[in-house]
Write a protein that holds these residues in place. Structure first.
Motif, PDB file in Angstrom:
ATOM      1  N   ASP A 292       1.051  -0.771  -0.211  1.00  0.00           N
ATOM      2  CA  ASP A 292       0.521  -0.203  -0.191  1.00  0.00           C
ATOM      3  C   ASP A 292       1.129   1.047  -0.059  1.00  0.00           C
ATOM      4  N   GLU A 293       2.540   1.221  -0.186  1.00  0.00           N
ATOM      5  CA  GLU A 293       2.909   2.048   0.498  1.00  0.00           C
ATOM      6  C   GLU A 293       4.665   1.562  -0.951  1.00  0.00           C
ATOM      7  N   VAL A 294       5.301   3.246  -0.648  1.00  0.00           N
ATOM      8  CA  VAL A 294       6.416   2.674  -1.635  1.00  0.00           C
ATOM      9  C   VAL A 294       7.851   3.395  -0.953  1.00  0.00           C
ATOM     10  N   ILE A 295       8.441   2.861   0.130  1.00  0.00           N
ATOM     11  CA  ILE A 295       9.518   4.023   0.878  1.00  0.00           C
ATOM     12  C   ILE A 295      10.933   3.352  -0.031  1.00  0.00           C
ATOM     13  N   PHE A 296      11.346   4.879  -0.112  1.00  0.00           N
ATOM     14  CA  PHE A 296      12.597   5.329  -0.383  1.00  0.00           C
ATOM     15  C   PHE A 296      13.532   6.029  -0.031  1.00  0.00           C
ATOM     16  N   THR A 297      14.315   5.235  -0.104  1.00  0.00           N
ATOM     17  CA  THR A 297      15.291   5.042   1.077  1.00  0.00           C
ATOM     18  C   THR A 297      16.044   6.196  -0.350  1.00  0.00           C
TER      19      THR A 297
ATOM     20  N   LEU B  97       0.775   3.630  -2.228  1.00  0.00           N
ATOM     21  CA  LEU B  97       0.671   2.984  -3.716  1.00  0.00           C
ATOM     22  C   LEU B  97       0.391   4.119  -4.984  1.00  0.00           C
ATOM     23  N   GLU B  98      -0.906   4.621  -4.596  1.00  0.00           N
ATOM     24  CA  GLU B  98      -1.907   5.598  -5.502  1.00  0.00           C
ATOM     25  C   GLU B  98      -0.617   6.443  -6.120  1.00  0.00           C
ATOM     26  N   LYS B  99      -0.356   7.424  -5.295  1.00  0.00           N
ATOM     27  CA  LYS B  99       0.644   8.423  -5.171  1.00  0.00           C
ATOM     28  C   LYS B  99       1.653   8.081  -6.256  1.00  0.00           C
ATOM     29  N   ALA B 100       2.402   7.147  -5.800  1.00  0.00           N
ATOM     30  CA  ALA B 100       3.850   6.359  -6.437  1.00  0.00           C
ATOM     31  C   ALA B 100       3.363   6.498  -8.259  1.00  0.00           C
ATOM     32  N   LEU B 101       1.952   5.673  -8.230  1.00  0.00           N
ATOM     33  CA  LEU B 101       1.597   5.566  -9.515  1.00  0.00           C
ATOM     34  C   LEU B 101       1.472   6.682 -10.364  1.00  0.00           C
ATOM     35  N   HIS B 102       0.998   7.571  -9.788  1.00  0.00           N
ATOM     36  CA  HIS B 102       0.668   8.737 -10.025  1.00  0.00           C
ATOM     37  C   HIS B 102       1.016   8.959 -11.880  1.00  0.00           C
ATOM     38  N   CYS B 103       0.706   9.432 -12.663  1.00  0.00           N
ATOM     39  CA  CYS B 103       1.355   9.755 -14.559  1.00  0.00           C
ATOM     40  C   CYS B 103       2.683  10.733 -13.969  1.00  0.00           C
ATOM     41  N   ASP B 104       2.503  11.589 -12.921  1.00  0.00           N
ATOM     42  CA  ASP B 104       3.591  12.847 -12.928  1.00  0.00           C
ATOM     43  C   ASP B 104       3.995  12.866 -11.724  1.00  0.00           C
ATOM     44  N   THR B 105       4.636  11.033 -11.376  1.00  0.00           N
ATOM     45  CA  THR B 105       5.610  10.626 -10.189  1.00  0.00           C
ATOM     46  C   THR B 105       6.892  11.039 -10.725  1.00  0.00           C
ATOM     47  N   LEU B 106       8.142  11.242 -10.690  1.00  0.00           N
ATOM     48  CA  LEU B 106       9.191  11.393 -11.756  1.00  0.00           C
ATOM     49  C   LEU B 106      10.726  10.879 -11.134  1.00  0.00           C
ATOM     50  N   LEU B 107      11.019   9.754 -11.407  1.00  0.00           N
ATOM     51  CA  LEU B 107      12.263   9.843 -11.228  1.00  0.00           C
ATOM     52  C   LEU B 107      13.938  11.104 -11.941  1.00  0.00           C
ATOM     53  N   ALA B 108      14.641  11.831 -11.562  1.00  0.00           N
ATOM     54  CA  ALA B 108      14.546  12.762 -12.325  1.00  0.00           C
ATOM     55  C   ALA B 108      15.941  12.136 -12.200  1.00  0.00           C
ATOM     56  N   CYS B 109      16.785  12.578 -13.471  1.00  0.00           N
ATOM     57  CA  CYS B 109      17.988  12.491 -13.632  1.00  0.00           C
ATOM     58  C   CYS B 109      18.441  13.981 -14.316  1.00  0.00           C
TER      59      CYS B 109
END
Length: 164
Positions: A106-111, A131-143
């Motif tokens: 139900d959630e994703v942890i970022f370390t 999880l719902e927010k992690a799967l949103h199309c605008d949630t980004l892993l930016a480089c």
């Protein structure tokens, strides 16, 4: 904010711990835990995912704290802790879809790689998202930030961007 895009050197930053020195050739993103497929993606492998760009305005939650009589030195801003940047990288949902997740997730942890002492205890900086927010199309892993490689002071090699 007198420009549509805040130049990298003028975009506010707040680092909770010392900035780690990371060699992108040795670095990898691990996706593990309640997943169907554990992933360990190199920086180069992340570039194989579709690239996505998003303009995001950020404001530090500590904005305005310099106006408080009792204030923390780590929150030095009056009202200038706002920045607008073009972030580009990989949609988090694309990474998570490749790994899959267990029904109980139900959630994703970022370390992060940054670590330090807090109240005498050494730990890594971490946050979580539903999880719902992690799967949103605008949630980004930016480089990238404003078309340039992500600077170390803004999270090199990869920074989680969560609009809204």
């Amino acid at each position: 904010m007198d420009k549509d895009i805040t130049p990298i050197g003028l975009h506010y930053q707040l680092n909770h711990f010392d900035i780690p020195q990371i060699n992108e050739k040795n670095w990898s993103l691990e996706v593990a835990g309640q997943v169907n497929n554990v992933l360990n993606l190199s920086f180069e492998e992340l570039k194989d995912f579709p690239k996505y760009e998003l303009m995001v305005t950020m404001e530090c939650a500590g904005n305005g704290r310099a106006n408080h009589v009792k204030r923390k030195q780590s929150m030095p801003w009056f009202d200038e802790a706002v920045g607008n940047a073009n972030w580009s990288g990989v949609r988090l949902k694309d990474i998570l879809q490749r790994s899959g997740w267990k029904d109980s997730t139900d959630e994703v942890i970022f370390t992060g790689s940054d670590q330090g002492l807090d109240h005498g205890i050494t730990h890594f900086f971490a946050r979580s998202l539903k999880l719902e927010k992690a799967l949103h199309c605008d949630t980004l892993l930016a480089c990238e930030m404003n078309g340039e490689s992500l600077p170390v002071q803004h999270g090199f090699p990869l920074r989680l961007i969560v609009p809204g």
